[in-house]
Design an enzyme around this catalytic site. Structure first.
Site, mmCIF file in Angstrom:
data_model
loop_
_atom_site.group_PDB
_atom_site.id
_atom_site.type_symbol
_atom_site.label_atom_id
_atom_site.label_comp_id
_atom_site.label_asym_id
_atom_site.label_seq_id
_atom_site.Cartn_x
_atom_site.Cartn_y
_atom_site.Cartn_z
ATOM 1 N N GLU A 1 4.779 42.702 24.767
ATOM 2 C CA GLU A 1 4.862 42.380 26.193
ATOM 3 C C GLU A 1 6.052 43.031 26.899
ATOM 4 O OE1 GLU A 1 2.351 39.691 24.044
ATOM 5 O OE2 GLU A 1 4.504 39.998 23.743
ATOM 6 N N HIS B 1 -1.202 45.848 12.127
ATOM 7 C CA HIS B 1 -0.657 45.253 13.341
ATOM 8 C C HIS B 1 0.658 45.918 13.742
ATOM 9 C CE1 HIS B 1 0.132 42.028 16.231
ATOM 10 N NE2 HIS B 1 1.365 41.935 15.720
#
Length: 166
Positions: A69, A97
């Site tokens: 983010e 990931h």
């Protein structure tokens, strides 16, 4: 070993940055992930240390949920601040990931800098393990201080951009 080739900050450069930061009244935002709190505390402290060294006492810390983010929050911060220092840490795990988060965050932060014209200090640690992250966090016993370095890079870029636009 990373850190090899890290530029030394001379007293004259610090004095020049201090004068320019005061003249430009630079507003600094530190956008920092919440993951890996001990490492993040060190990175944030390093950014604060650099800013204090050049006389910037007002630094706004904005927390991001995670490193993924960082770009979107940095993008919004770039609308209100002259300098953004992005700090985060991603530690490799057993799935892809790690690769996706590191790539997205890195690309996104670069895009923020280019699309807004606001310097974004890159303080995203992408490490194989926690020991590597701790070694770069600017904590007691760390070999590097990436929070300090990211703040230095972003402020230096802001000063250079201002000089180019005179």
């Amino acid at each position: 070993m990373s850190g090899t080739g890290t530029p030394q900050i001379e007293t004259a450069e610090l004095e020049a940055l201090r004068a320019a930061a005061a003249e430009q009244n630079l507003r600094v935002a530190v956008v920092a992930s919440r993951w890996h709190q001990v490492v993040m505390d060190g990175l944030i402290a390093g950014a604060h240390r650099f800013c204090a060294e050049i006389g910037l006492q007002e630094v706004t810390v904005i927390r991001a949920p995670g490193s993924f983010e960082l770009p979107v929050i940095a993008s919004h911060a770039a609308k209100s601040f002259d300098v953004v220092v992005a700090l985060g840490v991603v530690i490799r795990g057993g799935t892809p990931h790690f690769d996706y988060v590191c790539s997205a965050a890195t690309d996104g932060l670069g895009q923020v800098a280019l699309s807004t014209g606001t310097p974004v200090g890159f303080g995203l640690l992408t490490c194989d393990d926690e020991a590597q992250a701790l070694d770069r966090a600017g904590l007691q016993g760390s070999k590097e201080d990436k929070g300090f370095e990211a703040a230095h890079a972003a402020v230096s870029a802001a000063v250079e951009i201002a000089a180019l636009n005179r």
